[in-house]
Design an enzyme around this catalytic site. Sequence first.
Site, PDB file in Angstrom:
ATOM      1  N   HIS A 204       0.833  -1.208   0.000  1.00  0.00           N
ATOM      2  CA  HIS A 204       0.000   0.000   0.000  1.00  0.00           C
ATOM      3  C   HIS A 204       0.862   1.250   0.000  1.00  0.00           C
ATOM      4  O   HIS A 204       1.925   1.292   0.616  1.00  0.00           O
ATOM      5  CB  HIS A 204      -1.020  -0.022   1.132  1.00  0.00           C
ATOM      6  CG  HIS A 204      -0.467   0.122   2.513  1.00  0.00           C
ATOM      7  ND1 HIS A 204      -0.322   1.331   3.128  1.00  0.00           N
ATOM      8  CD2 HIS A 204      -0.080  -0.804   3.421  1.00  0.00           C
ATOM      9  CE1 HIS A 204       0.138   1.142   4.360  1.00  0.00           C
ATOM     10  NE2 HIS A 204       0.298  -0.139   4.567  1.00  0.00           N
TER      11      HIS A 204
ATOM     12  N   ASP B  13       6.002   2.378   6.821  1.00  0.00           N
ATOM     13  CA  ASP B  13       4.753   1.645   6.655  1.00  0.00           C
ATOM     14  C   ASP B  13       3.923   2.394   5.638  1.00  0.00           C
ATOM     15  O   ASP B  13       3.270   3.375   5.982  1.00  0.00           O
ATOM     16  CB  ASP B  13       4.040   1.533   8.011  1.00  0.00           C
ATOM     17  CG  ASP B  13       2.635   0.959   7.912  1.00  0.00           C
ATOM     18  OD1 ASP B  13       2.255   0.443   6.853  1.00  0.00           O
ATOM     19  OD2 ASP B  13       1.913   1.042   8.934  1.00  0.00           O
TER      20      ASP B  13
ATOM     21  N   GLU C  76      -5.141   1.502   2.505  1.00  0.00           N
ATOM     22  CA  GLU C  76      -4.961   0.320   3.357  1.00  0.00           C
ATOM     23  C   GLU C  76      -5.201   0.684   4.804  1.00  0.00           C
ATOM     24  O   GLU C  76      -5.774  -0.077   5.566  1.00  0.00           O
ATOM     25  CB  GLU C  76      -3.544  -0.245   3.184  1.00  0.00           C
ATOM     26  CG  GLU C  76      -3.321  -1.616   3.855  1.00  0.00           C
ATOM     27  CD  GLU C  76      -2.911  -1.561   5.312  1.00  0.00           C
ATOM     28  OE1 GLU C  76      -2.908  -2.622   5.955  1.00  0.00           O
ATOM     29  OE2 GLU C  76      -2.577  -0.468   5.838  1.00  0.00           O
ATOM     30  N   GLU C  77      -4.754   1.881   5.182  1.00  0.00           N
ATOM     31  CA  GLU C  77      -4.845   2.292   6.594  1.00  0.00           C
ATOM     32  C   GLU C  77      -6.287   2.526   7.030  1.00  0.00           C
ATOM     33  O   GLU C  77      -6.566   2.709   8.204  1.00  0.00           O
ATOM     34  CB  GLU C  77      -4.013   3.567   6.834  1.00  0.00           C
ATOM     35  CG  GLU C  77      -2.518   3.409   6.554  1.00  0.00           C
ATOM     36  CD  GLU C  77      -1.794   2.489   7.546  1.00  0.00           C
ATOM     37  OE1 GLU C  77      -2.446   1.977   8.471  1.00  0.00           O
ATOM     38  OE2 GLU C  77      -0.575   2.293   7.364  1.00  0.00           O
TER      39      GLU C  77
ATOM     40  N   ASP D 250       3.955  -5.844   3.681  1.00  0.00           N
ATOM     41  CA  ASP D 250       3.712  -4.776   4.643  1.00  0.00           C
ATOM     42  C   ASP D 250       4.782  -4.839   5.718  1.00  0.00           C
ATOM     43  O   ASP D 250       5.631  -5.728   5.695  1.00  0.00           O
ATOM     44  CB  ASP D 250       2.296  -4.913   5.248  1.00  0.00           C
ATOM     45  CG  ASP D 250       1.682  -3.557   5.582  1.00  0.00           C
ATOM     46  OD1 ASP D 250       2.429  -2.635   5.969  1.00  0.00           O
ATOM     47  OD2 ASP D 250       0.451  -3.426   5.460  1.00  0.00           O
TER      48      ASP D 250
ATOM     49  N   HIS E  49       3.698   3.397  12.982  1.00  0.00           N
ATOM     50  CA  HIS E  49       2.743   4.509  13.107  1.00  0.00           C
ATOM     51  C   HIS E  49       3.283   5.662  13.949  1.00  0.00           C
ATOM     52  O   HIS E  49       2.513   6.497  14.422  1.00  0.00           O
ATOM     53  CB  HIS E  49       1.375   4.045  13.628  1.00  0.00           C
ATOM     54  CG  HIS E  49       0.580   3.314  12.568  1.00  0.00           C
ATOM     55  ND1 HIS E  49      -0.791   3.237  12.576  1.00  0.00           N
ATOM     56  CD2 HIS E  49       0.964   2.646  11.458  1.00  0.00           C
ATOM     57  CE1 HIS E  49      -1.207   2.534  11.528  1.00  0.00           C
ATOM     58  NE2 HIS E  49      -0.149   2.171  10.823  1.00  0.00           N
TER      59      HIS E  49
END
Lengths: 331, 360, 354
Positions: free
Chosen positions: A63, A164, A194-195, A217, A302
Amino acid sequence: MKNLIKKLTETSSPSGYESAIREVIRAEISSLSTNIKVDALGNLIVTMGKKTDKGLRIMIAAHMDEIGVIVSHVEKNGLVRFSNLGTILPQYLVGSRVVFLNGVRGVINQDRPDDLHKIMTQDKHFIDVGAASDKDCPLKIGDVGVFDRGFVELGKRVSAKSLDDRVSCAVMIEVMKTIKNSPHELAFVFSTQEEVQSKGATTAAYEIEPDLAIALDVTPSLDIVGVKMQVDLGKGPAIKVRDVGMLSDPRMVRWMEETAKKNNIAYQLEVLDIGTTDAKVMQISKAGMPTGALSIPCRYVHSPSEVLDMDDVQATVTLLTALLNSPVSLE
Amino acid sequence: MSPQTKSTFKVGKAQLDLLEELTNANGVSGNEIDIREIIRKKVAPYADEIKVDGMGNLLVVKHAKKPNAIKVMLDAHMDEVGFMIVEEDGDGLYEFEQVGGGDERQFVSKPVCVGSQKLPGVIGSKPIHLATDDEMHSVISQQSMRIDLGPAGKGKAKRGDYAAYATKFIRSGDAIFAKALDNRLGCATLIELLRTAPDHIELLTAFTVQEEIGLRGAMVAAYDFYPQLAIAVDSTPAFDFERPDGNENTQYNCKLGGGPAIYIADRGTLSDPRLIRFLTRIAEENKINFQYRQPGGGGTDSGALHVTRGGIPSVSVSVPGRYAHTAVMVARISDWQDTLTLLQNALAAVTPEILSGDRA
Amino acid sequence: MKDITPFLLTLLSKPGLSGYEQSVSEIIAEEWHPLVDELTISPLRSLHGLRKAASKKKRPTVMIAAHMDAIGLMVKSVEHGLLSITTIGGIDPRVLPGQLVTVHGKIDLPGLVQLIPDRLINNQTSSKAPEKSQLFVDTGFTEKELDGLVKPGDVISFAQPPFELTGGYIAGHSLDNRASVAALTLCLEEIKNYNLDCNVVAAATVQEEVFAVGAATSTFSVRPDLAFAVDVTFAKGPGSNDYRTFPLGEGPAIGLGANNHPALTKKMTSLAEALDIPYFIEAMPTSSGTDGMAMQISANGIPTQVIGMSLRYMHTSVEMTSLKDIARTGRLLAQFITDLNPDSYKSMFEEKSS
């Protein structure tokens, strides 16, 4: 490869607003295929090769979106309240900087805490863009931004925001450049959103209708004091067995393990109790398909300063190339 | 003096079959009859005298072949922890109470065997789907549990019926999974020692009742035998796990794989130091893997034996076992084998002289 | 009617955890083979058994689906000879201490789930409800013996053997939902000698306990005209007595509510009455919590009905259900199928303005 990762991670493209990163990636791969499409949800789909009788149609997804913030209110005093795009962790907010797609920069801080030892929820945080009043503020409701943080090298490890999942985008680009004579039709998907529950991969899988799917990922590695995790930095890519959204097809896990062993690539096995990936939605598309995932171990996922090991990245390229270069026999 | 040659006890199929039969059978404290009957048959070929006393203890004697032999008592309790049906609740459901100490967190999701008819039943729990968050964080109380024989089990069990876990013996390499290893391991040990008893001692073995609810059987068995020394053979818990906080585990009690655990002190007994020294010497001379159980709480039949009549020099030797008083225990065959080897060598070497000095 | 107990006992003795259903799927395939015209396996390895209509003309297709997967555990890591674990499917950690399991490592190893003793936990003065993080699996093996035998991702199944209780009841792990697989099998047996005027797809689906993955994909590829999700529901028992629970062994529960097509609910209740089969209406105010949810919203929408037998102690290793209710469920489905033809299908779904 570091330069590519730097370029990808220093691009601002939160979920739903992926056009900037899509153009950066398109420039990298435009010479590699004549079959490049952007679908209705903004997925960049690059198809390489034709399915031979020894081959399958394989979808590989990484992603390209990243987590971000979205303005929900501008206070009279010029401070900006915000909501999240994807999962924002409040412990990473105070002192962080954000940059909006319109170029505005700001710093995040929090309301006066009742208890200094407690992390306050996201709604108790605000963005200060230097405005003295709402009239003066260059942001309005709905403006989106991302963490503002440059790429740095830390020995053979690197740190950046949005590793990410831009690191997987970089891996996919590298694989596309090196792969030759694959018996498969390979649909490389730089997926969107994706998130926010893998919206992009859902529609891409429906259209592509692959025989087999692989998601790329990052996976959280907390191989630091006081936390027991089974995935460490520097010990190779993690072959996913499960996460909270899906169970990898055991045939895929076996195939990936055997390929890694055959090519002397160190790998780890991932049993994750938090989060999921694009693999979740690919697995259940239409009549379903054998699905697996390769994860690159990554610390502080994150946060504005995610950290990973370049050896793991390189090994992931090698493993994915090996997987895609030969006929697949599951069972 | 020539060095003693070690006689090693070999635990083979016969011994494991014996242990399997003993652990699969049920003998909740106060209702040891099934265990007693199995043991009575097993010891018959080796025994000179067999009797059942007024409490239900099985007393088995093997005489010495020489006069004035030392009288050695071996004790192992036959009973296990379990349950008793106390009230019918309709629809095949029964209220129950514990017999012997157990942790109520261990009761649910287990099959049980109820009454002399051996009715199959279960102890279940509310489905996770129907449990509230609060409930999920609370211990399921024994009062809320029922033994369930199924709707057709209505009226089949009656108040006072005993219930035991229905676990079946499993062997996996050197590991054993079974219920009631506490203390069928002791029972099987005594049976094997009767079979291989040396000629020079008067061997008095007591398979006792009601240990789990207060050492009641051992008290009267020791009164009857009144031996010169007594050894209680039991199973003792191994808490040999890493602490979650990462600190050193200083309260392991004993360790699995560490060999027989010789008791020095527990809540009820200070073992006779002469017997501790004697067993230690036998273990060291014969290079038998052994350990001292950590002094502390807990207890065995020794607590009753050593204060009987005018006092009996006593010690306990236990086979380490994990998860005592639950549906499934884990023990290691090698630990049992080392226990048998230690006790066999001890019986071969025991003489009145080891008690000739004062106690301490 | 055939005695389904031996087959069910075999089913209950197989691991077949969600995502790892092959061991149980093979047993079902063997049993269904003589009962269907075609057996196929979906990409996610759900098993589909097709009974064709006698006529070559277009006939309605009915799907009868039961998930075959079971809840269980998975190895997270190996720590000092003990296995740290996570769960597959919803398991109350409070039912795990003292549970016998099989660790499916390089070889199958017996194991036992247990708790860290209170004495080794800081400041723990009274016993707390077990949490997943405090539980581990002990194989009885030393660290050295275990080396190379078990790795993260290995699955762990319940090893509690199934057993029969007095008077037609059965207990064991994974009766949710192997009891329903048995009901489907009885249904296939019953319709074996009939010429059908509809197509029947019996589906043993995968991964219901995790994400209803199997039912969603199977329904998408089968595209039935109508579907039954056969699954267990809650029986009345200790601590479970509200409207969601039903007396054990006194008849199957027929779902009613948005997840069920009203025409199918009506048809099934009237069939039960005609056959003198006792039943209960299970009120499902929002959703059924079964494969029926994914089936109903598959592709262009499938009329779906949830039906099943009640069961005590769901998601423990001592689930308990009634053999008679399994038979009743199979009988009801068989009657529905033998009654189904293009005309009855059409009239069933005709909207009648009232």
